[in-house]
Design a protein around this motif. Structure first.
Motif, PDB file in Angstrom:
ATOM      1  N   GLN A   1     -52.599  29.538 -65.445  1.00  0.00           N
ATOM      2  CA  GLN A   1     -52.421  28.174 -64.947  1.00  0.00           C
ATOM      3  C   GLN A   1     -51.492  27.373 -65.855  1.00  0.00           C
ATOM      4  OE1 GLN A   1     -56.359  26.554 -64.596  1.00  0.00           O
ATOM      5  NE2 GLN A   1     -56.452  27.003 -62.405  1.00  0.00           N
ATOM      6  N   HIS A   2     -51.612  27.610 -67.156  1.00  0.00           N
ATOM      7  CA  HIS A   2     -50.780  26.903 -68.132  1.00  0.00           C
ATOM      8  C   HIS A   2     -49.304  27.198 -67.885  1.00  0.00           C
ATOM      9  CE1 HIS A   2     -49.705  25.071 -71.952  1.00  0.00           C
ATOM     10  NE2 HIS A   2     -49.077  26.191 -72.307  1.00  0.00           N
ATOM     11  N   PHE A   3     -48.958  28.473 -67.739  1.00  0.00           N
ATOM     12  CA  PHE A   3     -47.565  28.853 -67.524  1.00  0.00           C
ATOM     13  C   PHE A   3     -47.074  28.424 -66.146  1.00  0.00           C
ATOM     14  CE2 PHE A   3     -48.413  32.296 -70.794  1.00  0.00           C
ATOM     15  CZ  PHE A   3     -47.854  31.559 -71.822  1.00  0.00           C
ATOM     16  N   LYS A   4     -47.956  28.450 -65.170  1.00  0.00           N
ATOM     17  CA  LYS A   4     -47.577  27.998 -63.830  1.00  0.00           C
ATOM     18  C   LYS A   4     -47.246  26.507 -63.845  1.00  0.00           C
ATOM     19  CE  LYS A   4     -49.553  29.874 -60.322  1.00  0.00           C
ATOM     20  NZ  LYS A   4     -50.504  30.291 -59.289  1.00  0.00           N
ATOM     21  N   ALA A   5     -48.021  25.731 -64.594  1.00  0.00           N
ATOM     22  CA  ALA A   5     -47.765  24.294 -64.709  1.00  0.00           C
ATOM     23  C   ALA A   5     -46.440  24.032 -65.420  1.00  0.00           C
ATOM     24  CB  ALA A   5     -48.907  23.617 -65.461  1.00  0.00           C
ATOM     25  N   ILE A   6     -46.133  24.843 -66.422  1.00  0.00           N
ATOM     26  CA  ILE A   6     -44.870  24.680 -67.137  1.00  0.00           C
ATOM     27  C   ILE A   6     -43.707  24.996 -66.204  1.00  0.00           C
ATOM     28  CG2 ILE A   6     -43.438  25.571 -69.022  1.00  0.00           C
ATOM     29  CD1 ILE A   6     -46.065  25.993 -70.596  1.00  0.00           C
ATOM     30  N   ARG A   7     -43.824  26.059 -65.416  1.00  0.00           N
ATOM     31  CA  ARG A   7     -42.770  26.408 -64.452  1.00  0.00           C
ATOM     32  C   ARG A   7     -42.558  25.282 -63.436  1.00  0.00           C
ATOM     33  NH1 ARG A   7     -40.299  31.055 -64.527  1.00  0.00           N
ATOM     34  NH2 ARG A   7     -41.306  32.843 -65.457  1.00  0.00           N
ATOM     35  N   THR A   8     -43.655  24.706 -62.970  1.00  0.00           N
ATOM     36  CA  THR A   8     -43.561  23.603 -62.017  1.00  0.00           C
ATOM     37  C   THR A   8     -42.853  22.408 -62.648  1.00  0.00           C
ATOM     38  OG1 THR A   8     -45.599  24.342 -60.961  1.00  0.00           O
ATOM     39  CG2 THR A   8     -44.904  22.089 -60.512  1.00  0.00           C
ATOM     40  N   ASP A   9     -43.209  22.094 -63.886  1.00  0.00           N
ATOM     41  CA  ASP A   9     -42.562  20.981 -64.584  1.00  0.00           C
ATOM     42  C   ASP A   9     -41.082  21.261 -64.823  1.00  0.00           C
ATOM     43  OD1 ASP A   9     -44.955  19.665 -64.591  1.00  0.00           O
ATOM     44  OD2 ASP A   9     -45.408  20.064 -66.711  1.00  0.00           O
TER      45      ASP A   9
END
Length: 88
Positions: A65-73
């Motif tokens: 989830q952490h990396f997915k949020a970074i990709r989204t940002d």
């Protein structure tokens, strides 16, 4: 951990391409004011630093989830910066 390495590369390539595009615009338009372009470059560098710092965080509860949020940002930031470059 290939995911982390790939994410760092993506951040570097995307924001680097945006900065390069600002430089190309400045070369194509030598008579225009470059302050707006410099502001976009500064914003891209600040975003790069923040995203890389988030990628390097060690104690995250859910890495996926952490990396997915970074990709989204990254996508949101890139879209915003590209819109600013296109408005130059």
């Amino acid at each position: 951990m290939a995911n982390k390495r790939d994410l760092k590369k993506d951040i570097n390539y995307v924001l680097g391409d945006i900065i390069e595009e600002v430089y190309v615009w400045e070369l194509d338009n030598p008579g225009k004011d470059t302050k707006a372009g410099e502001a976009i470059i500064d914003e891209a560098i600040t975003s790069f630093d923040g995203l890389i710092a988030r990628v390097n965080e060690r104690d995250v509860e859910n890495a996926s989830q952490h990396f997915k949020a970074i990709r989204t940002d990254l996508e949101k930031t890139a879209k915003t910066l590209v819109e600013k470059v296109n408005a130059l």
